[in-house]
Design a protein around this motif. Structure first.
Motif, PDB file in Angstrom:
ATOM      1  N   ALA A  54       0.830  -1.207   0.000  1.00 31.75           N
ATOM      2  CA  ALA A  54       0.000   0.000   0.000  1.00 31.75           C
ATOM      3  C   ALA A  54       0.864   1.257   0.000  1.00 31.75           C
ATOM      4  O   ALA A  54       0.541   2.247  -0.669  1.00 31.75           O
ATOM      5  CB  ALA A  54      -0.934  -0.003   1.203  1.00 31.75           C
ATOM      6  N   THR A  59      -2.068  -2.268  -5.079  1.00 26.93           N
ATOM      7  CA  THR A  59      -3.115  -2.991  -4.350  1.00 26.93           C
ATOM      8  C   THR A  59      -2.599  -4.366  -3.936  1.00 26.93           C
ATOM      9  O   THR A  59      -1.669  -4.903  -4.539  1.00 26.93           O
ATOM     10  CB  THR A  59      -4.386  -3.150  -5.206  1.00 26.93           C
ATOM     11  OG1 THR A  59      -4.062  -3.881  -6.385  1.00 26.93           O
ATOM     12  CG2 THR A  59      -4.983  -1.800  -5.561  1.00 26.93           C
ATOM     13  N   ALA A 112      -9.193  -8.810  -8.295  1.00 29.93           N
ATOM     14  CA  ALA A 112      -7.917  -8.148  -8.023  1.00 29.93           C
ATOM     15  C   ALA A 112      -6.829  -8.604  -8.993  1.00 29.93           C
ATOM     16  O   ALA A 112      -5.891  -7.862  -9.261  1.00 29.93           O
ATOM     17  CB  ALA A 112      -7.477  -8.421  -6.592  1.00 29.93           C
ATOM     18  N   ASP A 115      -5.874  -6.220 -11.921  1.00 32.92           N
ATOM     19  CA  ASP A 115      -5.263  -4.922 -11.641  1.00 32.92           C
ATOM     20  C   ASP A 115      -3.781  -4.955 -12.008  1.00 32.92           C
ATOM     21  O   ASP A 115      -2.993  -5.651 -11.364  1.00 32.92           O
ATOM     22  CB  ASP A 115      -5.450  -4.595 -10.158  1.00 32.92           C
ATOM     23  CG  ASP A 115      -4.939  -3.219  -9.787  1.00 32.92           C
ATOM     24  OD1 ASP A 115      -4.363  -2.521 -10.652  1.00 32.92           O
ATOM     25  OD2 ASP A 115      -5.109  -2.840  -8.614  1.00 32.92           O
ATOM     26  N   GLY A 118      -1.507  -4.277  -9.179  1.00 31.37           N
ATOM     27  CA  GLY A 118      -1.837  -5.087  -8.014  1.00 31.37           C
ATOM     28  C   GLY A 118      -0.854  -6.212  -7.762  1.00 31.37           C
ATOM     29  O   GLY A 118      -0.191  -6.704  -8.675  1.00 31.37           O
TER      30      GLY A 118
END
Length: 185
Positions: A54, A59, A112, A115, A118
């Protein structure tokens, strides 16, 4: 500083680097390598990896495959046969498990994996031995992660050769290693 703290620090430096968008799936895999006896310590500090991710404005999603084989066999219509005669657990049945494992991880990530900024982290790969090869699992899962696939790997690395749980022959893999004991940047 403990080895796990050093591992978190190495990961934090690595995740903060700029990411190239045009890498092949195998090149987007990061192997966080640690001694198998540090598994519980690593799990206790997994939130530190999420915080580091983060902090790098990426992510974080985590999938734990520790119970995957037990869950799969518990749903399997032939489970009683396999419990009575484990030798009947054929190569074809284990290939079904391998496919189910990738589908399970993909569905647990709630989108997710799509992403490109991510991190898809996978815990518990040691529990896949001897039911499937971790190398096969990574090969099947890597194309599913648009960003980085981070595999927490209890074992050792020598060059690009990885050995799971120090219990079997290793395999040569092109993933980027992250370790507590050497600078991989």
């Amino acid at each position: 500083m403990s080895d796990i703290d050093a591992l978190v620090g190495a990961y934090e430096r690595f995740v903060a680097l700029p990411w190239s968008r045009n890498l092949a799936p195998a090149q987007r895999v990061w192997m966080v390598v640690y001694p198998p006896n540090d598994e519980r310590r690593l799990r206790a500090r997994i939130a530190a990896f999420a915080v580091a991710t983060a902090k790098a404005k990426k992510t974080w999603s985590v999938a734990d495959v520790t119970n995957s084989f037990g869950d799969w066999i518990g749903r399997n219509p032939y489970r009683e046969t396999y419990f009575k005669s484990p030798d009947k657990l054929s190569a074809a049945a284990l290939r079904d498990f391998e496919r189910d494992l990738v589908v399970q991880v993909r569905s647990s990530l709630d989108g997710a994996a799509n992403d490109s900024d991510g991190v898809v982290a996978v815990l518990g790969v040691g529990s896949l031995f001897p039911f499937t090869k971790v190398s096969k699992f990574i090969e099947d899962l890597a194309p599913e992660a648009a960003g980085r696939l981070v595999v927490f790997f209890p074992g050792e690395r020598d060059g690009s050769n990885y050995r799971l749980l120090e219990a079997r022959d290793g395999w040569n893999y092109l993933a980027t290693p992250i370790t507590a004991t050497e600078d991989t940047l």
